[in-house]
Design an enzyme around this catalytic site. Structure first.
Site, mmCIF file in Angstrom:
data_model
loop_
_atom_site.group_PDB
_atom_site.id
_atom_site.type_symbol
_atom_site.label_atom_id
_atom_site.label_comp_id
_atom_site.label_asym_id
_atom_site.label_seq_id
_atom_site.Cartn_x
_atom_site.Cartn_y
_atom_site.Cartn_z
ATOM 1 N N TYR A 1 8.916 3.067 -5.358
ATOM 2 C CA TYR A 1 9.791 1.895 -5.205
ATOM 3 C C TYR A 1 9.979 1.405 -3.770
ATOM 4 O O TYR A 1 10.690 0.441 -3.535
ATOM 5 C CB TYR A 1 11.165 2.153 -5.844
ATOM 6 N N LYS A 2 9.334 2.073 -2.822
ATOM 7 C CA LYS A 2 9.475 1.635 -1.426
ATOM 8 C C LYS A 2 8.324 0.676 -1.102
ATOM 9 O O LYS A 2 8.305 -0.437 -1.613
ATOM 10 C CB LYS A 2 9.552 2.846 -0.505
ATOM 11 N N ARG B 1 18.627 0.345 10.263
ATOM 12 C CA ARG B 1 17.179 0.386 10.033
ATOM 13 C C ARG B 1 16.659 -1.004 9.671
ATOM 14 O O ARG B 1 17.223 -1.686 8.813
ATOM 15 C CB ARG B 1 16.833 1.327 8.878
ATOM 16 N N ASP C 1 5.657 14.861 2.170
ATOM 17 C CA ASP C 1 6.428 13.809 1.500
ATOM 18 C C ASP C 1 6.010 12.486 2.150
ATOM 19 O O ASP C 1 6.233 12.270 3.347
ATOM 20 C CB ASP C 1 7.928 14.090 1.687
ATOM 21 N N PHE D 1 14.312 14.621 5.079
ATOM 22 C CA PHE D 1 15.126 13.886 4.108
ATOM 23 C C PHE D 1 15.910 14.898 3.265
ATOM 24 O O PHE D 1 15.345 15.902 2.817
ATOM 25 C CB PHE D 1 14.215 13.026 3.216
#
Ligand SMILES: *Cc1c(COP(=O)(O)O)cnc(C)c1O
Length: 411
Positions: free
Chosen positions: A221-222, A370, A196, A124
């Site tokens: 927040y995911k 996605r 991560d 990422f």
């Protein structure tokens, strides 16, 4: 291709009742919980209570009376239970990028004499940018980044390397690393690991202590559903905690913040990774969101996640309408996270046409759509509905419309 009948699957789903605990938009299929988790009703009620009573009435006394001061720790401990981490090693604070900075520097300080950070080329971007930033700050005598393709990571491990920085579930293709095996290989070379877990926490079974992980970070927040910009978390194994200080030596990470001493003395344990004052509204929402997991196991969640991604992948692979779509997510369930990524030359148009049809997905450059599946609130029917819309759009050529040629700022 016939769309699978999902009635029986939903009826026997042990997590089906959890959907009720979320506020979901009417008439939409939300498949972007890997980017922003849906809103738990409990988080809404909690924010209302924090604003009206704790902030509105109790005001400053809330730091003690409503225990605001310990919220980073209490929230951290709730996240720890989802990751196989014993108490005293996880704290909720800042965002992933800042937590990466703190832990990358910590790792370099723990590994005096080594200067290389090994990472993956398609990690990422923020992970790569933060290693670049630390390198620019410390200079190349102290910090050099080496990025290699995923399949060359193990052979690239040598005794120059201080830290291996990897994301478990790749944000583009959804491929999942075996943390235990890679951590073991790193340790055999004296390398510390920083994982991560942005796309793992709350949806992939983790055993951070048992796997001897040194450090980890992840998102609130995911799949943890803490709300937009929710605080992130960091994990630092007890054995490393009191050896070094952290670079962002803020007052709330001080041993006695309210002694107001002129010099910095780090708090014992993981609390020293706090910097400044936490955002209590956001952290309260995350705190309430985490209670949704109570009474359910990560194995149940993972089981449903794998079944949903399998159902979707099978549907795509057996439909002639999808012949131009390439499933880039691994076909073996153990090798993927909770998303399915399709590569297609007109991926942006597909994502936009799906969103217009009420199936909320996202696009990642250059050519990926996605589909994120959140077992807490997505149903098997959602999977079938998404498939049905995808096939309809592809058959009708809706994704080819010229208005999809221009991309919005957030994709
Ligand atoms: C979403 C995500 C982040 C987010 O970083 P922030 O600094 O919290 O915005 C970091 N790493 C990965 C792998 C992600 O998927």
């Amino acid at each position: 291709m016939t769309i699978p009948d999902t009635v029986a699957l939903d009826r026997s789903d042990p997590l089906a009742s959890l959907r009720e605990q979320f506020l979901l938009p009417e008439g939409k299929v939300y498949l972007d919980g890997n980017s922003l988790g849906a809103l738990p009703k409990a988080a809404m009620a909690r924010i209302e209570a924090v604003v009206r009573k704790e902030w509105g009435q109790d005001l400053i006394s809330s730091w003690n009376s409503n225990d605001w001061i310990n919220l980073p720790i209490t929230v951290g401990e709730k996240i720890a239970t989802l990751m196989g981490a014993a108490p005293g090693q996880v704290i909720s604070c800042d965002n992933v990028s800042i937590n990466l900075f703190k832990l990358i520097v910590t790792a370099l300080q723990l590994q005096m004499g080594r200067k290389v950070i090994l990472t993956q080329k398609d990690n990422f971007p923020t992970d790569l940018y933060m290693t670049e930033g630390v390198g620019a700050l410390l200079g190349d005598q102290r910090c050099v980044t080496r990025s290699v393709p995923a399949d060359q990571l193990v052979e690239a491990m040598d005794t120059d390397i201080a830290l291996l920085l990897l994301t478990q579930v790749n944000f583009r293709d959804g491929r999942l690393h075996d943390i235990e095996a890679i951590t073991r290989a790193a340790h055999a070379n004296g390398i510390l690991v920083l994982w991560d877990l942005a796309h793992s926490a709350g949806v992939v079974p983790l055993e951070l202590d048992r796997w001897q992980v040194d450090m980890a970070v992840g998102c609130g927040y995911k799949f943890l559903n803490g709300g937009p910009g929710a605080p992130a978390f960091l994990y630092l194994a007890t054995r490393h905690q009191d050896k070094v200080s952290q670079p962002l030596s803020g007052w709330l990470g001080h041993a006695e913040p309210f002694a107001f001493e002129p010099g910095y003395r780090p708090a014992p344990g993981v609390s020293r990774y706090l910097g400044g004052t936490p955002g209590i509204l956001g952290m309260s929402a995350l705190d309430a969101a985490l209670d949704v997991f109570d009474g359910f196991t990560i194995d149940q969640i993972r089981g449903k996640s794998s079944a949903m991604t399998a159902l979707f992948i099978d549907g795509v692979r057996s439909a002639s309408e999808c012949s131009e779509c390439r499933v880039v997510t691994p076909l073996v369930p153990e090798e993927r996270g909770s998303q399915v990524s399709l590569a297609h030359p007109r991926a942006y148009g597909i994502a936009q046409a799906l969103i217009e049809a009420g199936v909320v997905v996202d696009f990642r450059a250059p050519d990926i759509v996605r589909f994120g599946f959140s077992p807490l609130y997505n149903s098997y029917r959602d999977v079938a509905d998404a498939l049905r819309q995808l096939l309809r759009i592809l058959a009708a050529g809706e994704h080819l419309q010229a208005r999809f040629d221009t991309r919005a700022k957030v994709t």
